[in-house]
Design an enzyme around this catalytic site. Structure first.
Site, mmCIF file in Angstrom:
data_model
loop_
_atom_site.group_PDB
_atom_site.id
_atom_site.type_symbol
_atom_site.label_atom_id
_atom_site.label_comp_id
_atom_site.label_asym_id
_atom_site.label_seq_id
_atom_site.Cartn_x
_atom_site.Cartn_y
_atom_site.Cartn_z
ATOM 1 N N LYS A 33 -48.720 60.742 -2.371
ATOM 2 C CA LYS A 33 -48.163 61.389 -3.706
ATOM 3 C C LYS A 33 -49.247 62.211 -4.610
ATOM 4 C CE LYS A 33 -48.584 58.517 -7.593
ATOM 5 N NZ LYS A 33 -49.224 59.209 -8.850
ATOM 6 N N ASN A 34 -50.436 61.689 -4.515
ATOM 7 C CA ASN A 34 -51.577 62.493 -5.388
ATOM 8 C C ASN A 34 -52.060 63.677 -4.618
ATOM 9 O OD1 ASN A 34 -51.452 60.351 -7.306
ATOM 10 N ND2 ASN A 34 -53.292 59.523 -6.800
ATOM 11 N N CYS A 127 -48.170 56.687 -16.207
ATOM 12 C CA CYS A 127 -48.479 55.179 -16.269
ATOM 13 C C CYS A 127 -49.312 54.863 -17.579
ATOM 14 C CB CYS A 127 -48.840 54.410 -15.309
ATOM 15 S SG CYS A 127 -47.575 54.071 -13.976
ATOM 16 N N ARG A 132 -55.901 58.141 -21.354
ATOM 17 C CA ARG A 132 -55.830 59.310 -20.323
ATOM 18 C C ARG A 132 -55.794 60.754 -21.251
ATOM 19 N NH1 ARG A 132 -51.730 58.014 -15.557
ATOM 20 N NH2 ARG A 132 -53.470 59.142 -14.217
ATOM 21 N N ASP A 135 -59.021 66.109 -22.133
ATOM 22 C CA ASP A 135 -60.102 67.051 -23.118
ATOM 23 C C ASP A 135 -60.959 67.668 -22.010
ATOM 24 O OD1 ASP A 135 -60.929 64.260 -22.493
ATOM 25 O OD2 ASP A 135 -62.846 64.909 -23.342
ATOM 26 N N ASP A 316 -56.819 53.107 -8.055
ATOM 27 C CA ASP A 316 -55.433 52.581 -7.620
ATOM 28 C C ASP A 316 -55.351 51.387 -6.625
ATOM 29 O OD1 ASP A 316 -54.835 54.741 -9.313
ATOM 30 O OD2 ASP A 316 -54.305 56.397 -7.637
ATOM 31 N N ILE A 338 -62.712 52.831 -14.484
ATOM 32 C CA ILE A 338 -62.008 54.115 -14.772
ATOM 33 C C ILE A 338 -61.208 54.203 -15.712
ATOM 34 C CG2 ILE A 338 -60.773 55.904 -13.686
ATOM 35 C CD1 ILE A 338 -63.509 55.629 -12.073
ATOM 36 N N ARG A 408 -42.283 55.404 -8.678
ATOM 37 C CA ARG A 408 -43.213 56.591 -8.963
ATOM 38 C C ARG A 408 -43.908 56.890 -7.693
ATOM 39 N NH1 ARG A 408 -44.843 57.019 -15.005
ATOM 40 N NH2 ARG A 408 -45.694 58.894 -13.977
HETATM 41 C C1 UD1 Z 1 -55.861 60.999 -10.637
HETATM 42 C C2 UD1 Z 1 -54.747 60.194 -9.958
HETATM 43 C C3 UD1 Z 1 -54.403 58.975 -10.275
HETATM 44 C C4 UD1 Z 1 -55.838 58.247 -10.068
HETATM 45 C C5 UD1 Z 1 -57.055 58.968 -10.844
HETATM 46 C C6 UD1 Z 1 -58.415 58.347 -10.541
HETATM 47 C C7 UD1 Z 1 -53.037 61.850 -9.527
HETATM 48 C C8 UD1 Z 1 -51.739 62.423 -9.906
HETATM 49 N N1 UD1 Z 1 -53.347 60.764 -10.192
HETATM 50 O O1 UD1 Z 1 -55.558 60.641 -12.126
HETATM 51 O O2 UD1 Z 1 -53.726 57.913 -9.316
HETATM 52 O O3 UD1 Z 1 -55.950 56.791 -10.581
HETATM 53 O O4 UD1 Z 1 -57.252 60.005 -10.180
HETATM 54 O O5 UD1 Z 1 -58.802 58.437 -9.428
HETATM 55 O O6 UD1 Z 1 -53.706 62.405 -8.707
HETATM 56 N N2 UD1 Z 1 -60.598 61.503 -18.312
HETATM 57 C C9 UD1 Z 1 -60.985 62.239 -19.680
HETATM 58 N N3 UD1 Z 1 -60.861 63.388 -20.041
HETATM 59 C C10 UD1 Z 1 -59.987 64.187 -19.278
HETATM 60 C C11 UD1 Z 1 -59.640 63.718 -17.816
HETATM 61 C C12 UD1 Z 1 -59.918 62.398 -17.570
HETATM 62 O O7 UD1 Z 1 -61.603 61.401 -20.421
HETATM 63 O O8 UD1 Z 1 -59.668 65.345 -19.555
HETATM 64 C C13 UD1 Z 1 -61.111 60.305 -17.933
HETATM 65 C C14 UD1 Z 1 -59.758 59.411 -17.765
HETATM 66 O O9 UD1 Z 1 -59.035 58.879 -18.863
HETATM 67 C C15 UD1 Z 1 -60.130 58.259 -16.906
HETATM 68 C C16 UD1 Z 1 -61.099 59.003 -15.877
HETATM 69 O O10 UD1 Z 1 -61.530 60.274 -16.556
HETATM 70 O O11 UD1 Z 1 -60.886 57.327 -17.615
HETATM 71 C C17 UD1 Z 1 -60.504 59.556 -14.592
HETATM 72 O O12 UD1 Z 1 -59.349 60.497 -14.951
HETATM 73 P P1 UD1 Z 1 -59.075 61.458 -13.759
HETATM 74 O O13 UD1 Z 1 -59.936 61.532 -12.723
HETATM 75 O O14 UD1 Z 1 -58.651 62.734 -14.373
HETATM 76 O O15 UD1 Z 1 -57.489 60.853 -13.386
HETATM 77 P P2 UD1 Z 1 -56.127 61.579 -13.109
HETATM 78 O O16 UD1 Z 1 -56.323 63.194 -12.696
HETATM 79 O O17 UD1 Z 1 -55.538 61.594 -14.497
#
Ligand code: UD1
Length: 441
Positions: A33-34, A127, A132, A135, A316, A338, A408
């Site tokens: 999926k990811n 979710c 999330r 920024d 995850d 995380i 999902r």
């Molecule tokens: C992706 C995965 C999700 C997985 C996560 C962490 C997909 C579709 N989803 O989510 O299943 O749980 O990686 O391995 O691939 N953060 C910020 N600012 C940002 C972006 C992220 O503060 O702009 C923080 C998030 O709140 C979180 C951490 O960084 O605490 C990790 O997020 P991120 O690695 O970006 O996860 P996703 O890409 O949303």
């Protein structure tokens, strides 16, 4: 202003499990999926056809198809192959109904800015496992020359002059790394990402883009080099297997005294999970593309587990490993580093007899002999899968509600588990719901 209340009939599904059955046999793991979600966003970039094999049939994938169609592209999907044509993509807005359906909708932002130079979107949903924010995505886009204005919850983004450079991520965000790759692949100059996410899904995106003619190196390490190219071409690509799906099935086998062969897997992508299951007492053997898990009579606790970016233990898999530890000997702790809201399943598990205590971002788990069946709610995707595992192991009947979360990320989860000997069924019933419609006079 007034409103009317009307009754609407909708289908509500649950997963019902008669627990305590040993799992045995083999099953094939779905496509990731990811990995497929950023790849679908990347199809905007070649202005041509992309043929994507091993594409799982999931709610989030269907949302990406709808976004591509909304933007003017065409999608044909059959037998786990998606044929996407983005030649005529020319629409610059994604409706809120689609943005709010999946977190991965944010990945279209980088691809749209590259292809259309303008994008109007709302913040992504997904979710509720934490705040999330996006920024890091926005900051990187701005550093690369985009102008982003946020008014009334909407993002108005334009990219007149792409400015390549070094983007140093303060945290190795998976989505931000992917978005930077998407905005930079077709451009002038070299963009470098430092402190990039190293997940296998990032390598998959690099491979897909390079198959299209991009020039990207370094994915899988903390530094990714993207030399912008002028144009991309038609592509045919096979998505990697889903390491989280495989690891979830492995956790189920461990909890159910199972002997399960997982085919179509990449064992190196789930190394840490497999070594934990070995430490817990399971016998684990790997071939090039399969993993066999043979459970032991009584699982052992694992001490301390901390979630971390890849190659650390995946967030995850946090709820699923916690469910394993809940029926393992001794006390273990799981620290979630995380996402800030990923222990919502603990209350549900307590209804099945689990002995968990949560202090801040740490779950302290006292292993019990076994769970007892109960009616529980899936609070999010992975936690929902974890509750299904608990139900498979439990004595008696478990009913898991709100399974749309599970759908999902897990394709026909109940059917795969049933093929391994679980007594499990998806039950759909019609339910009347009250709907309030506002009338503005
Ligand atoms: C992706 C995965 C999700 C997985 C996560 C962490 C997909 C579709 N989803 O989510 O299943 O749980 O990686 O391995 O691939 N953060 C910020 N600012 C940002 C972006 C992220 O503060 O702009 C923080 C998030 O709140 C979180 C951490 O960084 O605490 C990790 O997020 P991120 O690695 O970006 O996860 P996703 O890409 O949303």
């Amino acid at each position: 202003m007034s409103g009317i209340i009307c009754l609407e009939v909708c289908m509500v599904s649950t997963i019902e499990i008669c627990g305590g059955k040993r799992l045995g046999g083999e099953t094939a793991v779905q496509g990731s999926k990811n990995a497929v979600l950023p790849v679908l966003a990347a199809t905007l970039l070649n202005q041509s056809e992309s043929i994507i094999h091993n594409c799982p049939d999931l709610a989030d994938v269907r949302t990406s198809f709808r976004i591509i169609e909304e933007l003017g592209g065409r999608v044909y999907y059959s037998g786990h192959t998606a044929i996407v044509n983005t030649e005529n993509v020319n629409v610059t807005k994604i409706p809120d109904s689609l943005m709010s359906s999946a977190r991965s909708s944010v990945l279209f932002l980088g691809a749209m800015l590259s292809r259309l130079r303008y994008a109007e979107v709302t913040r992504p949903g997904g979710c509720a496992i934490g705040l999330r924010p996006i920024d890091l995505h926005i900051k990187a886009f701005r550093e690369l020359g985009a102008e982003i204005d946020e008014t009334g919850g909407k993002l108005y983004c334009s990219l007149e002059n792409f400015k390549p450079g070094i983007i140093d991520l303060p945290f190795p965000s998976v989505g931000a790394t992917e978005n930077i790759m998407l905005i930079s692949a077709v451009s002038r100059g070299e963009t470098v990402i430092t402190n990039a996410a190293c997940e296998p899904e990032i390598i998959c995106l690099q491979e897909f883009l390079n198959e299209m003619g991009a020039d990207i190196r370094g994915a899988g390490s903390e530094k990714i080099y993207i030399s912008g190219v002028e144009k991309l071409r038609k592509v045919e690509y096979t998505i990697i297997s889903d390491r989280i799906f495989a690891a979830t099935c492995a956790a189920a086998a461990a909890c159910c005294g199972g002997d399960v062969l997982l085919k179509n897997t990449e064992p190196s992508h789930m190394r840490l999970m497999l070594s934990m299951l070995r430490d817990a007492g399971c016998r684990v053997s790997c071939n090039d593309d399969s993993v066999r898990i043979r459970a032991c009579d009584r699982l052992r606790g694992l001490g301390k587990i901390i979630t971390a970016p890849y190659p650390g233990f995946p967030t995850d898999m946090q709820p699923q490993i916690a469910v394993v530890l809940g029926i393992s000997e001794g006390t273990s702790t799981v620290t979630e580093s995380i996402f800030e809201n990923r222990f919502k399943y603990v209350g549900e598990l307590a209804r099945m007899g689990a002995n968990f205590k949560v202090e801040s971002n740490i779950a302290i788990i006292g292993g019990i002999e076994n769970y007892t069946g109960a009616r529980v709610n899936a609070p999010d995707l992975r936690a929902g899968a974890a509750l299904v595992i608990a139900g498979l192991a439990a004595e008696g009947i478990t009913v898991v509600d709100d399974i749309y979360y599970i759908e999902r990320g897990y394709e026909e989860f109940e059917k795969k588990l049933a093929s391994l000997g679980a007594v499990i069924e998806k039950v759909s019933t019609e339910k009347e719901i009250q709907k309030f419609t506002l009338k503005v006079s």
